[in-house]
Design an enzyme around this catalytic site. Structure first.
Site, mmCIF file in Angstrom:
data_model
loop_
_atom_site.group_PDB
_atom_site.id
_atom_site.type_symbol
_atom_site.label_atom_id
_atom_site.label_comp_id
_atom_site.label_asym_id
_atom_site.label_seq_id
_atom_site.Cartn_x
_atom_site.Cartn_y
_atom_site.Cartn_z
ATOM 1 N N ARG A 136 -2.402 -35.466 -18.517
ATOM 2 C CA ARG A 136 -1.393 -34.935 -19.426
ATOM 3 C C ARG A 136 -0.547 -36.060 -20.048
ATOM 4 N NH1 ARG A 136 1.511 -29.892 -16.926
ATOM 5 N NH2 ARG A 136 2.472 -31.505 -15.698
ATOM 6 N N SER A 155 -10.131 -36.376 -19.315
ATOM 7 C CA SER A 155 -8.877 -35.809 -18.839
ATOM 8 C C SER A 155 -9.169 -35.069 -17.535
ATOM 9 C CB SER A 155 -8.333 -34.879 -19.920
ATOM 10 O OG SER A 155 -7.008 -34.555 -19.649
ATOM 11 N N VAL A 213 -2.592 -25.811 -25.172
ATOM 12 C CA VAL A 213 -3.440 -26.205 -24.036
ATOM 13 C C VAL A 213 -2.697 -27.074 -23.021
ATOM 14 C CG1 VAL A 213 -5.524 -26.030 -25.428
ATOM 15 C CG2 VAL A 213 -4.404 -28.219 -25.241
ATOM 16 N N GLU A 214 -3.302 -27.240 -21.871
ATOM 17 C CA GLU A 214 -2.741 -28.030 -20.748
ATOM 18 C C GLU A 214 -1.323 -27.587 -20.391
ATOM 19 O OE1 GLU A 214 -3.124 -32.296 -20.980
ATOM 20 O OE2 GLU A 214 -5.258 -32.179 -21.397
ATOM 21 N N GLY A 215 -1.106 -26.268 -20.386
ATOM 22 C CA GLY A 215 0.215 -25.721 -20.097
ATOM 23 C C GLY A 215 0.943 -25.471 -21.408
#
Ligand SMILES: Cc1cc2nc3c(=O)[nH]c(=O)nc-3n(C[C@H](O)[C@H](O)[C@H](O)COP(=O)(O)OP(=O)(O)OC[C@H]3O[C@@H](n4cnc5c(N)ncnc54)[C@H](O)[C@@H]3O)c2cc1C
Length: 806
Positions: free
Chosen positions: A377, A209, A499-501
């Site tokens: 994402r 990622s 996670v990731e925002g």
């Protein structure tokens, strides 16, 4: 009659004078005629004529570009400038990153369904299919998630296997030693592993990622690529990506990790470099990483690189072994033991060449991150969420048939049908969105907004699906141990949400905040025109926008009155009506969204309850369109119809509730009053999926083996003897084989040939009475044995219990 003709004539005249396109011109005409009639009344023909004439003159001016620019746009531009949101530097970069795809259509109010249906997502190549059936299957066999949890890490042989089979190099092209997989293959790998072990899935997911490999592929120098990519692909280097720190979580750009440009000695040589100080936390793979992808703010107080002192966010690759770096401590993320922990560096000196892309890329880190985020994402967390959801669907559909209470398989109770319906419908829609979003990435898109939709709504979908599955499994879902495979997905669900925002921020700020400007047909153009002071450009964008508003209003009204029936159906068959209904939602969304922008202006950014609801509409229309696309691509099989119907009904209802929520809470009550008849001309008539639709989903899950198989085709199927899903599946097969015999016995009881008795006794009597034969008796016996085994839960001796890792 005369009045109607007069009104019609006025409408046509104004429409023609305006010379706008399509709906906009005619709705302006109609609105003017109506206004004239309301204001002046038909009893006063002179006043009526005056109002109509004034409107006609205005329409004539609006229809002539030169005149309009001078008389209207020049005055409107400063007013609009005050209304537009003020964008910070980081927001401006985020807005430019990525591409607009199907989200643009949904925002336009007129989605082009033929375009979506014609889109052909990439399929797995033979090599990718072989990898899924070979190394991924083997890896899944090696994974025992209960043991992994107890050990607190993946076993050594699994780490070796992952490296040797280049699982960490899925996104790295073959010429650099990686697997060079497509997005859909990458996604399929993560989905399958996630159905087996979230720990293993996260471990595989992270290097593929956003992180060192992704950044190097897009921005690395040739030397950096040559050095790192082969080592990352074969696992010689374990990467992590360190952005988050104690002070900078969601507001990542506020990082207090700094680098100061200075001269220093590196490996005995005097070089121009950076002295770094950082404190990071929550970093996945951090504790065992050999190279840190570090994000920090670079400063040049001595102007060694140029005039600027604050160069901005910068990304560099830092070997973890350098003096001054502390690494190795671990966090415990809800007991899911993937490697995650803090790391810090104090006075760490590295050459400027360590910046990803070299010294020219100093200060370009934020742009790099925003541009790269969309791809990762789109894939990792949506894939992981689908793995969890399909596993839950598979488990409960078997358990619903095997577990009996009140002499009935629990799946037959209407109360259980409700959660089963949510599980089936959402899982179908989630997988469709996973495939569509990964397909977009394979087609070269970097879907910044849709990737955020997929991330936020699929992680939330997994939480809902797994939570409903827990309720169906009840006690068997609560008691942990090797047999309980759902509890681990349940516990892990909030990790994906965070996670990731984190999802709350992603919903309001990224999906709508970014989407509203990015995907809107005119907003970005208006902002840029105002920013550059270009009147001609502003005029085109502004009047394009005016046309757009009229068009959306007319479409929303007409489509609302007919519940989408007047929209052209894109395909025949059971899918057909849903396209029109979604078009209706899209038109209503376009209108309400514009009204919110117009009435709230720059304030809209802070009205997150409004923007969150608007994000819901965009997201649910996307999810439903993905479900329809998947259904149509598969040839509208009857097998999947219950899932699609439930999914579309659910999504449309969510859209309606979200739009109603916006209208109920819009600060401008006048705007809300004017919007309501255009958005809900016949009231809020949509309903959530009906009981009949829910039952159909439950039946498909429990009784239709092909539907269940297709719904859960992307997960690992363990061997029949394995506790958990393996034995449950075997028990289901035996229970299904015994169904016919059981119904024979029930018929005999009803006919008075046999007296009622508990299960085993009754079966023996049926055998004695010649109602069933010995082979049939054995089928019942085998099914009962298998049932008795799979309803057991794990127990531990007091000593073993104390030693458990929780
Ligand atoms: C298990 C795990 C693994 C991780 N892996 C990595 C990694 O490998 N690398 C890395 O750099 N980071 C990683 N992270 C960090 C992760 O990205 C952050 O946790 C996330 O960005 C949120 O930051 P925070 O936890 O500090 O929450 P905060 O920023 O404190 O946010 C708290 C809450 O406020 C909400 N919020 C914040 N601002 C707004 C706003 N403007 N509007 C509305 N709501 C808002 C958030 O949505 C959230 O719900 C990981 C985190 C975890 C838990």
């Amino acid at each position: 009659m005369g009045t109607t003709l007069t009104l019609l004539a006025v409408a046509i005249a104004v429409g023609l004078l305006y010379r706008g396109r399509g709906y906009a011109a005619w709705s302006l005409g109609a609105a003017t005629a109506l206004l004239a009639w309301l204001v002046a009344g038909v009893q006063s023909p002179w006043l009526f004529g005056l109002v109509a004439l004034t409107a006609g003159a205005a329409a004539w001016v609006f229809g002539r570009e030169e005149l309009r620019r001078r008389l209207v746009s020049a005055r409107a531009m400063p007013i609009v400038a005050r209304l537009l949101p003020r964008l910070g530097a980081t927001e401006r970069v985020a807005l430019k990153a990525g591409t607009v795809w199907w989200d643009g259509d949904l925002f336009s109010g007129q989605p082009d369904w033929r375009k979506l249906l014609a889109f052909s997502p990439r399929r797995l190549s033979p090599a990718e299919r072989a990898f899924l059936d070979g190394p991924v299957e083997k890896l899944c066999e090696m994974l025992d998630d209960w043991e992994i949890q107890q050990a607190g890490d993946l076993p050594l042989e699994v780490w070796e296997f992952l490296k040797q089979q280049r699982f960490f190099g899925m996104i790295i092209p073959e010429e650099h030693g990686g697997l060079g997989f497509s997005a859909i293959a990458h996604s399929a790998v993560v989905t399958k592993i996630a159905s087996r072990s979230i720990t293993a899935a996260v471990t595989v997911m992270v290097p593929n990622s956003l992180g060192p490999a992704e950044l190097l592929l897009h921005y690395g120098t040739d030397a950096q690529k040559r050095h790192y990519l082969p080592r990352l692909a074969n696992g010689e280097e374990i990467p992590c990506f360190a952005l988050t720190g104690p002070e900078a979580g969601s507001d990542a750009a506020a990082t207090q990790s700094v680098g100061i440009v200075t001269r220093g000695k590196f490996e005995g040589e005097e070089v121009l470099g950076m002295r770094l100080d950082w404190r990071k936390r929550y970093i996945t793979l951090g504790p065992i990483s050999t190279v840190i992808g570090l994000a920090f703010r670079l400063r040049d107080p001595d102007h060694l690189l140029g005039d600027e002192e604050d160069l901005g966010i910068t990304c560099a690759l830092i070997p973890s072994s350098l003096p001054g770096i502390e690494i190795g401590s671990r966090h415990d993320p809800l007991g899911v033991p993937f490697q995650n922990g803090p790391n810090q560096g104090h006075d760490v000196f590295v050459p400027l060449d360590f910046i990803v892309g070299g010294r020219d890329m100093a200060g370009e880190g934020w742009r790099m991150l925003m541009e790269s985020l969309a791809a990762g994402r789109s894939i990792s967390l949506p894939a992981l969420s689908v793995g969890g959801a399909e596993l839950a669907a598979r488990v409960v559909s078997a358990y619903g048939m095997v577990r009996e209470q009140f002499d009935t398989p629990i799946g037959r109770f209407e109360g259980i049908e409700e959660p089963l319906a949510r599980i089936g419908g959402l899982t179908y829609m989630m997988n469709a969105a996973r495939e569509l979003t990964a397909g977009a990435v394979d087609a070269g898109e970097k879907p910044a907004v849709l990737s955020a939709v997929a991330k936020a709504y699929l992680t939330e979908g997994m939480r809902t699906v797994v939570s409903n599955a827990m309720d169906i499994r009840a006690g068997a879902a609560i008691c942990r141990g090797p047999r309980n495979i759902l509890a681990r997905a349940y516990v892990a669900a909030p990790i994906g949400i965070t996670v990731e925002g984190a999802n709350i921020l992603t919903r309001s700020m990224i999906i709508y905040g970014q989407g509203a400007i990015r995907c809107h047909p005119f907003a970005l153009e208006e902002i840029e025109a105002v920013g550059s002071g270009d009147l001609a450009r502003f005029d085109r964008a502004f009047f394009g926008h005016v046309n757009f508003v009229f068009s959306s209003a007319a479409r929303s009204l007409v489509l609302g009155l007919s519940n989408g029936r007047v929209a052209r159906a894109s395909v025949p068959g059971p899918a057909a009506p849903w396209f029109g209904r979604l078009t209706r939602m899209s038109a209503a969304f376009a209108l309400v969204s514009d009204a919110c922008m117009a009435t709230l202006g720059g304030q809209l950014k802070r009205r997150e309850k409004i923007t969150g609801r608007l994000a819901d509409v965009l997201a649910w229309t996307y999810l439903a369109s993905a479900a329809l696309k998947r259904f149509c691509d598969d040839g509208q099989p009857t097998r999947d119809q219950p899932f699609v119907e439930w999914a579309c009904a659910h999504a449309l209802f969510e859209c309606q509730q979200a739009l109603a929520g916006v209208l109920d809470n819009l600060p401008s009550r006048a705007a809300a009053w004017a919007l309501r008849p255009l958005v809900f001309p016949l009231g809020k008539r949509l309903r959530p999926p009906s009981d009949r639709q829910g039952s159909a989903v439950a039946r498909a899950l429990l009784d239709d083996a092909t539907a269940r198989e297709a719904l859960t085709a992307h997960i690992f199927q363990p061997p029949a003897e394995e506790p958990g899903l393996g034995r449950l599946e075997a028990a289901l097969t035996k229970a299904v084989a015994a169904l016919g015999v059981e119904s024979k016995i029930r018929d005999a009881v009803r006919a008075g040939q046999l007296d009622r008795a508990p299960g085993d006794v009754l079966a023996d009597r049926a055998l004695e009475a010649g109602i069933i034969d010995a082979e049939e008796r054995k089928r019942i016996h085998d099914a009962d044995d298998a049932r008795a085994e799979v309803i057991q839960v794990d127990t531990f001796s007091p000593e073993a219990f104390t030693a458990l890792r929780r």
